[in-house]
Design a protein around this motif. Structure first.
Motif, PDB file in Angstrom:
ATOM      1  N   PHE A  30      10.604  -2.323  -5.945  1.00  0.00           N
ATOM      2  CA  PHE A  30      10.122  -2.968  -4.693  1.00  0.00           C
ATOM      3  C   PHE A  30      10.724  -4.419  -4.420  1.00  0.00           C
ATOM      4  N   ALA A  31      10.590  -5.045  -5.419  1.00  0.00           N
ATOM      5  CA  ALA A  31      11.359  -6.332  -5.690  1.00  0.00           C
ATOM      6  C   ALA A  31      12.695  -6.192  -5.323  1.00  0.00           C
ATOM      7  N   GLN A  32      13.511  -5.210  -5.905  1.00  0.00           N
ATOM      8  CA  GLN A  32      14.918  -4.978  -5.653  1.00  0.00           C
ATOM      9  C   GLN A  32      15.174  -4.819  -4.278  1.00  0.00           C
ATOM     10  N   VAL A  61       0.642  -1.059   0.109  1.00  0.00           N
ATOM     11  CA  VAL A  61      -0.062  -0.089  -0.072  1.00  0.00           C
ATOM     12  C   VAL A  61       0.794   1.120  -0.078  1.00  0.00           C
ATOM     13  N   GLN A  62       0.538   2.156  -0.775  1.00  0.00           N
ATOM     14  CA  GLN A  62       1.058   3.498  -0.959  1.00  0.00           C
ATOM     15  C   GLN A  62       0.372   4.478  -0.084  1.00  0.00           C
ATOM     16  N   LEU A 106       4.783  -5.562   7.961  1.00  0.00           N
ATOM     17  CA  LEU A 106       5.793  -6.266   7.814  1.00  0.00           C
ATOM     18  C   LEU A 106       7.167  -5.326   7.354  1.00  0.00           C
ATOM     19  N   HIS A 107       6.922  -4.345   6.573  1.00  0.00           N
ATOM     20  CA  HIS A 107       7.920  -3.535   6.175  1.00  0.00           C
ATOM     21  C   HIS A 107       7.621  -2.302   5.906  1.00  0.00           C
ATOM     22  N   ALA A 156       5.083   7.127   1.884  1.00  0.00           N
ATOM     23  CA  ALA A 156       5.622   5.729   2.111  1.00  0.00           C
ATOM     24  C   ALA A 156       4.863   4.608   1.511  1.00  0.00           C
ATOM     25  N   CYS A 157       5.518   3.477   1.467  1.00  0.00           N
ATOM     26  CA  CYS A 157       5.151   2.223   0.690  1.00  0.00           C
ATOM     27  C   CYS A 157       5.124   1.206   1.945  1.00  0.00           C
ATOM     28  N   LEU A 158       3.936   0.761   2.482  1.00  0.00           N
ATOM     29  CA  LEU A 158       3.718  -0.247   3.367  1.00  0.00           C
ATOM     30  C   LEU A 158       3.523  -1.783   3.010  1.00  0.00           C
TER      31      LEU A 158
END
Length: 112
Positions: A101-103, A61-62, A84-85, A70-72
């Protein structure tokens, strides 16, 4: 007889209109109250979701509040939601965002 019937019908129509307008008026009142109290609006956007089991998923979620973004990464079950992060300064929602995000996730796992 016809006069009382038309009066009853008019009252019934007025009640239906009032019942339909009540949620709209309440929402307008709440928004006006938030503005006068200086409540900051938070904008959210779901970037993606992955099912990992029955009733369990990981959701990205942005969240934007003012200029901060932030991105949750959230773990969602039927009973709870757990963060979680958190990725600060989330990129704009696009196909490149998932690659970034994957990186970032691979980099975080490499640190552990």
């Amino acid at each position: 007889m016809a006069d009382s019937l038309s009066t009853s019908l008019l009252v019934l129509v007025a009640m239906v209109i009032a019942m339909a307008a009540l949620p709209w008026g309440l929402r307008r009142w709440q928004l006006r109250r938030q503005v006068t109290q200086g409540v900051v609006q938070v904008q959210t956007q779901v970037l993606g979701a992955v099912a990992i089991g029955p009733g369990q998923r990981v959701v990205t979620v942005q969240v934007q509040r003012g200029d901060a973004m932030a991105c949750l990464v959230l773990g969602v079950t039927a009973q709870s939601i757990q963060c979680l992060h958190v990725l600060p300064d989330a990129p704009a929602a696009s196909s490149g965002a998932t690659a970034d995000f994957a990186q970032a996730l691979v980099t975080e796992q490499g640190k552990d």
